[in-house]
Every structure is written in structure tokens, then in C-alpha cells.
Write a protein that holds these residues in place. Structure first.
Motif, PDB file in Angstrom:
ATOM      1  N   MET A   1      10.020   3.771  -5.663  1.00 34.21           N
ATOM      2  CA  MET A   1       9.392   3.794  -4.336  1.00 34.21           C
ATOM      3  C   MET A   1       8.543   2.547  -4.111  1.00 34.21           C
ATOM      4  SD  MET A   1       8.040   7.703  -3.982  1.00 34.21           S
ATOM      5  CE  MET A   1       9.086   9.056  -3.449  1.00 34.21           C
ATOM      6  N   LYS A   2       7.734   2.207  -5.129  1.00 35.30           N
ATOM      7  CA  LYS A   2       6.851   1.044  -5.003  1.00 35.30           C
ATOM      8  C   LYS A   2       7.660  -0.236  -4.828  1.00 35.30           C
ATOM      9  CE  LYS A   2       2.843  -1.107  -5.112  1.00 35.30           C
ATOM     10  NZ  LYS A   2       1.867  -1.055  -6.213  1.00 35.30           N
TER      11      LYS A   2
ATOM     12  N   VAL B   1       7.908   8.342   3.569  1.00 34.67           N
ATOM     13  CA  VAL B   1       8.685   7.494   4.478  1.00 34.67           C
ATOM     14  C   VAL B   1       9.712   6.684   3.695  1.00 34.67           C
ATOM     15  CG1 VAL B   1       8.588   5.558   6.089  1.00 34.67           C
ATOM     16  CG2 VAL B   1       6.852   7.359   6.215  1.00 34.67           C
ATOM     17  N   ILE B   2       9.283   6.071   2.604  1.00 34.14           N
ATOM     18  CA  ILE B   2      10.174   5.233   1.811  1.00 34.14           C
ATOM     19  C   ILE B   2      11.288   6.064   1.173  1.00 34.14           C
ATOM     20  CG2 ILE B   2      10.313   3.862  -0.313  1.00 34.14           C
ATOM     21  CD1 ILE B   2       9.277   2.271   2.038  1.00 34.14           C
ATOM     22  N   ALA B   3      10.955   7.235   0.646  1.00 37.56           N
ATOM     23  CA  ALA B   3      11.965   8.093   0.025  1.00 37.56           C
ATOM     24  C   ALA B   3      13.048   8.460   1.025  1.00 37.56           C
ATOM     25  CB  ALA B   3      11.314   9.358  -0.539  1.00 37.56           C
ATOM     26  N   ARG B   4      12.653   8.745   2.255  1.00 40.13           N
ATOM     27  CA  ARG B   4      13.624   9.120   3.277  1.00 40.13           C
ATOM     28  C   ARG B   4      14.389   7.906   3.804  1.00 40.13           C
ATOM     29  NH1 ARG B   4       9.586  13.511   6.296  1.00 40.13           N
ATOM     30  NH2 ARG B   4       9.981  15.188   4.793  1.00 40.13           N
ATOM     31  N   PHE B   5      13.683   6.804   3.995  1.00 42.74           N
ATOM     32  CA  PHE B   5      14.328   5.606   4.541  1.00 42.74           C
ATOM     33  C   PHE B   5      15.423   5.104   3.602  1.00 42.74           C
ATOM     34  CE2 PHE B   5      14.648   1.039   5.470  1.00 42.74           C
ATOM     35  CZ  PHE B   5      14.759   1.061   6.862  1.00 42.74           C
ATOM     36  N   TYR B   6      15.168   5.145   2.300  1.00 44.30           N
ATOM     37  CA  TYR B   6      16.137   4.678   1.307  1.00 44.30           C
ATOM     38  C   TYR B   6      16.972   5.812   0.703  1.00 44.30           C
ATOM     39  CZ  TYR B   6      14.146  -0.054   1.184  1.00 44.30           C
ATOM     40  OH  TYR B   6      13.736  -1.330   1.504  1.00 44.30           O
ATOM     41  N   ALA B   7      16.704   7.048   1.113  1.00 46.92           N
ATOM     42  CA  ALA B   7      17.400   8.216   0.558  1.00 46.92           C
ATOM     43  C   ALA B   7      17.286   8.253  -0.962  1.00 46.92           C
ATOM     44  CB  ALA B   7      18.868   8.248   0.993  1.00 46.92           C
ATOM     45  N   LEU B   8      16.057   8.153  -1.460  1.00 45.66           N
ATOM     46  CA  LEU B   8      15.800   8.206  -2.900  1.00 45.66           C
ATOM     47  C   LEU B   8      15.792   9.676  -3.333  1.00 45.66           C
ATOM     48  CD1 LEU B   8      12.939   5.549  -3.140  1.00 45.66           C
ATOM     49  CD2 LEU B   8      15.407   5.207  -3.395  1.00 45.66           C
TER      50      LEU B   8
ATOM     51  N   VAL C   1       0.859  -1.190   0.000  1.00 42.59           N
ATOM     52  CA  VAL C   1       0.000   0.000   0.000  1.00 42.59           C
ATOM     53  C   VAL C   1       0.893   1.237   0.000  1.00 42.59           C
ATOM     54  CG1 VAL C   1      -1.859   1.208   1.187  1.00 42.59           C
ATOM     55  CG2 VAL C   1      -1.714  -1.300   1.311  1.00 42.59           C
ATOM     56  N   VAL C   2       0.785   2.055  -1.038  1.00 45.70           N
ATOM     57  CA  VAL C   2       1.648   3.226  -1.160  1.00 45.70           C
ATOM     58  C   VAL C   2       0.816   4.470  -1.437  1.00 45.70           C
ATOM     59  CG1 VAL C   2       3.617   4.248  -2.351  1.00 45.70           C
ATOM     60  CG2 VAL C   2       3.494   1.768  -2.074  1.00 45.70           C
ATOM     61  N   ASP C   3       0.633   5.291  -0.399  1.00 43.12           N
ATOM     62  CA  ASP C   3      -0.001   6.600  -0.582  1.00 43.12           C
ATOM     63  C   ASP C   3       1.070   7.672  -0.406  1.00 43.12           C
ATOM     64  OD1 ASP C   3       0.489   6.719   2.148  1.00 43.12           O
ATOM     65  OD2 ASP C   3      -1.542   7.352   2.682  1.00 43.12           O
TER      66      ASP C   3
ATOM     67  N   ASP D   1      15.902  11.003  -6.595  1.00 46.94           N
ATOM     68  CA  ASP D   1      15.267  11.415  -7.843  1.00 46.94           C
ATOM     69  C   ASP D   1      13.907  12.036  -7.541  1.00 46.94           C
ATOM     70  OD1 ASP D   1      17.379  10.502  -9.334  1.00 46.94           O
ATOM     71  OD2 ASP D   1      16.498   8.526  -9.687  1.00 46.94           O
ATOM     72  N   PRO D   2      13.470  13.012  -8.342  1.00 46.01           N
ATOM     73  CA  PRO D   2      12.207  13.714  -8.042  1.00 46.01           C
ATOM     74  C   PRO D   2      10.975  12.916  -8.442  1.00 46.01           C
ATOM     75  CG  PRO D   2      13.182  14.615 -10.031  1.00 46.01           C
ATOM     76  CD  PRO D   2      14.186  13.626  -9.482  1.00 46.01           C
ATOM     77  N   LEU D   3       9.873  13.246  -7.755  1.00 46.17           N
ATOM     78  CA  LEU D   3       8.559  12.762  -8.160  1.00 46.17           C
ATOM     79  C   LEU D   3       8.138  13.497  -9.433  1.00 46.17           C
ATOM     80  CD1 LEU D   3       6.851  12.825  -4.646  1.00 46.17           C
ATOM     81  CD2 LEU D   3       7.180  10.779  -6.032  1.00 46.17           C
ATOM     82  N   PRO D   4       7.338  12.884 -10.286  1.00 49.48           N
ATOM     83  CA  PRO D   4       6.740  11.552 -10.142  1.00 49.48           C
ATOM     84  C   PRO D   4       7.584  10.417 -10.700  1.00 49.48           C
ATOM     85  CG  PRO D   4       5.786  12.641 -12.035  1.00 49.48           C
ATOM     86  CD  PRO D   4       6.758  13.625 -11.451  1.00 49.48           C
ATOM     87  N   GLY D   5       8.756  10.739 -11.303  1.00 46.36           N
ATOM     88  CA  GLY D   5       9.548   9.720 -11.950  1.00 46.36           C
ATOM     89  C   GLY D   5      10.046   8.620 -11.028  1.00 46.36           C
ATOM     90  N   VAL D   6      10.187   8.939  -9.744  1.00 47.57           N
ATOM     91  CA  VAL D   6      10.744   7.981  -8.793  1.00 47.57           C
ATOM     92  C   VAL D   6       9.684   7.049  -8.209  1.00 47.57           C
ATOM     93  CG1 VAL D   6      10.483   9.388  -6.698  1.00 47.57           C
ATOM     94  CG2 VAL D   6      12.449   7.827  -6.903  1.00 47.57           C
ATOM     95  N   LYS D   7       8.430   7.229  -8.593  1.00 49.20           N
ATOM     96  CA  LYS D   7       7.348   6.435  -7.991  1.00 49.20           C
ATOM     97  C   LYS D   7       7.547   4.923  -8.155  1.00 49.20           C
ATOM     98  CE  LYS D   7       3.428   9.650  -7.960  1.00 49.20           C
ATOM     99  NZ  LYS D   7       2.837   9.362  -6.654  1.00 49.20           N
ATOM    100  N   GLY D   8       8.016   4.500  -9.323  1.00 52.12           N
ATOM    101  CA  GLY D   8       8.231   3.076  -9.536  1.00 52.12           C
ATOM    102  C   GLY D   8       9.260   2.509  -8.583  1.00 52.12           C
TER     103      GLY D   8
END
Length: 356
Positions: free
Chosen positions: A169-170, A151-158, A143-145, A160-167
């Protein structure tokens, strides 16, 4: 695994939400282990693009009016739209009613428990299907809202900008989804994002997963997730025509079922023109002597700003004929509360000195 630290925190700090069966409630009543799928579905549809604070009262109102999916399915669409008025994104309400009918008539009132079958339902996209599957049935769905993305972006230090990084993140979120207590984990991630890992000034010092958070370690948590520059919203303009009769009633009509504000009640308007001054509607102009109210009504939709000049006139001739010609009907101010009036139309009526 995030869940090893997060679930014990959730057991103590879960938000008390009317559509949620919290760990404390389950301990008090062991026979009730999962939230009713109808409640999960209803709340998730309402929460799309809408805050928790706003949704609470609407959710409770809907359950009071329609305690089961069968009762919601049997209701007239206009009454559902009326109860929804003010929540915005009205296609959700139409899909809500269509979905209730499908669940009631085709599924015998029983919601599917897996994402694939849930995606067949009107208004149910990947996020909502995963949320229902996990929260109502404890299926290991990811479940990804917006909260989980953060949370995921920070936990993994992602970076790249949204929305391109959504995949990405998932994919990262899927790695963390546990096989057991998936529904609790999904809600815990949402709670973490809403209360601790907030968009601004995240409270990293009290975060239950701070030890392995790469964003915190790198000192960049508050800067993530990065977002692409926002597009400038265009502005559309129109005239709104408030017809009044000698009884103080106002002429209102229903918008087409498809499109923006579909099926909702409206004040007649001219064309909604982008990037230019509004044009008077010649068909409406010849019907009465019009006066324009000072000032303009402003409203913002998801993709554009809206500016409306409000015109008003009294119509003392054949009011029945006028209503028929415009596909409209006359309503007193006392009727407004029962009509499916979207917020922008309420603003127009208030500008015309009418209470809504």
C-alpha cells in the motif's frame, strides 16, 4: 495520476476542520499558504486512534489554553494530562508535552520541515512525520492513514489482507504522491476515504477517481481492504477501592509515569488479573470495613476488556496518615474536573455514586 482528478474535487469539497487551512481560506488570504506546523502536529497527535468528531473540541481547548508551542512546553504535565482526559491513549499526552519542550528548548520553537528530523521528536512516528512535512511544509511526503490505505487498496485492487499488505500500500501510495500540492493531496485522500470511499457502502458513483479504480471495475471495492481475523481480546479484572472521609472527600493517587494510563489520576485498585476472578488487596482491605456496590464497571482498552468491582468505605481515623501511606491525596467532587481522570476512573467514581 490520482491527483489530477482528486485535487479539483478537493478544492470544492474539502472538509471544514479547525486545524486545516482549506483551499478556500487560502484564496481569501493569499499570504497564508500553509497551516501552522504547531496546529498540524497538535491535531495529528490527537487524531491518532481517535475520531475527528471527538478531537475537534479538544483541539480548540488546547489552542485556547496554549496558543503556541512555547506555552504548552512551559505548562505542568499534570495540567496537560487533565486537559487531555477523555481522549485516551495517554502516552500521547506525555509525549506531546515532551515534544513541545524539545521544540521550544532545542529547536527555538521551529518545527523541522522534513520527515527524518521530525522522526526524532517524541511521539512522532512515520505517519505523523509525513503528515507534518506534507501539510505544514508542502514537502512531497507520502501520508498513509487508515483512510488512505482503503482508497489505495481499492484503487489498485490489492487483495492481500492487512496488515501484511501495508508495505505494498505504501509503495503504491508513494507512486501517486505529487511533487506539488502534496499537503492538499494528502488531505484530499483522507477526505475521500472519510466521505466517499467509506468502509461500508462506498459511494463509487460520485467518486472523482472512479474511472481508473480497479476495485470498482472488478466489483470488489466494498470488500477491500481485506483484514486478517481479529484476535479475541482477553479480560482483566480488579477491585477498585473508593475511600471516603467524613467530609465526603475521596482518596485518589497518581499512577506511575510509565505504562498504561501513566501519570493519570486513579482510584486505588488491586492487581489487574487476566483470565481469573479479581483478588482483594490485603493491604487495602485491612484499612477499613468495605462494602461492594452491586454490578461491575466495564471498560475496553485497545488490547483487553476490563471489569471492575467497586468497593467503598468511610475512613474516619487519621486521614492524613492514610494519604501519606498510599501516596495519595484527598479530593472533593468539585476537584474532579481539574484532575487528570481517565474515562475508566470516572466510570468507577460514578458507580460509587460520585459525580465526575
Amino acid at each position: 495520476m490520482i491527483s489530477e482528478s482528486l485535487l479539483p474535487w478537493y478544492d470544492k469539497h474539502a472538509r471544514d476542520l479547525p486545524w486545516r487551512l482549506s483551499p478556500r481560506q487560502r484564496c481569501a488570504n493569499p499570504e497564508r499558504q500553509f497551516t501552522d506546523p504547531y496546529h498540524v502536529w497538535l491535531s495529528e497527535i490527537m487524531l491518532q486512534q481517535t475520531t475527528v468528531v471527538t478531537v475537534k473540541s479538544y483541539y480548540l481547548k488546547f489552542l485556547d489554553l496554549w496558543p503556541t508551542v512555547h506555552e504548552l512546553a512551559a505548562e505542568e504535565l499534570d495540567k496537560v494530562l487533565s486537559a487531555w482526559a477523555g481522549l485516551g491513549y495517554y502516552a500521547r499526552a506525555r509525549n506531546l508535552h515532551r515534544c513541545a519542550k524539545m521544540i521550544s528548548e532545542d529547536f527555538g520553537g521551529v518545527f523541522p520541515n522534513n520527515e527524518e528530523d521530525l522522526l526524532v521528536l517524541p511521539g512522532v512516528g512515520p505517519y505523523t512525520a509525513a503528515a507534518i512535512s506534507a501539510i505544514a511544509f508542502d514537502e512531497p511526503s507520502t501520508v498513509v492513514d487508515g483512510n488512505v490505505e482503503r482508497v489505495i487498496a481499492r484503487f489498485y485492487a490489492l487483495k492481500d489482507p492487512l496488515p501484511g499488505v501495508k508495505g505494498q500500500m505504501k509503495a503504491c501510495a508513494a507512486k501517486q504522491t505529487p511533487a506539488q500540492r502534496s499537503g492538499d493531496y494528502a488531505q484530499a485522500m483522507m477526505d475521500l476515504g472519510a466521505t466517499i470511499c467509506t468502509p461500508r457502502s462506498p459511494a463509487c458513483v460520485i467518486c472523482p477517481i472512479q474511472e481508473n479504480c480497479k476495485g470498482r471495475k472488478g466489483g470488489i471495492a466494498a470488500d477491500l481492504p481485506k483484514k486478517a481475523p481479529k484476535k479475541i481480546k482477553p479480560t482483566r479484572r480488579t477491585y477498585a477501592y473508593v475511600f471516603k472521609d467524613n467530609k465526603g472527600r475521596v482518596l485518589l493517587r497518581r499512577r506511575p509515569d510509565k505504562g498504561l494510563l501513566g501519570g493519570m489520576t486513579e482510584v486505588p485498585t488491586s492487581g489487574w488479573l487476566e483470565g481469573q476472578d479479581p483478588l482483594l488487596d490485603p493491604t487495602l482491605e485491612v484499612l477499613a470495613e468495605w462494602d461492594s456496590f452491586q454490578g461491575i464497571v466495564k471498560h475496553t482498552f485497545t488490547h483487553f476488556h476490563f471489569e471492575i468491582v467497586v468497593r467503598s468505605a468511610e475512613f474516619s481515623q487519621d486521614v492524613s496518615r492514610l494519604a501519606k501511606e498510599l501516596g495519595a491525596s484527598w479530593h472533593s467532587e468539585d476537584d474532579f474536573g481539574a484532575l487528570a481522570l481517565p474515562t475508566v476512573m470516572k466510570k468507577i467514581l460514578r458507580h460509587a455514586k460520585l459525580s465526575t
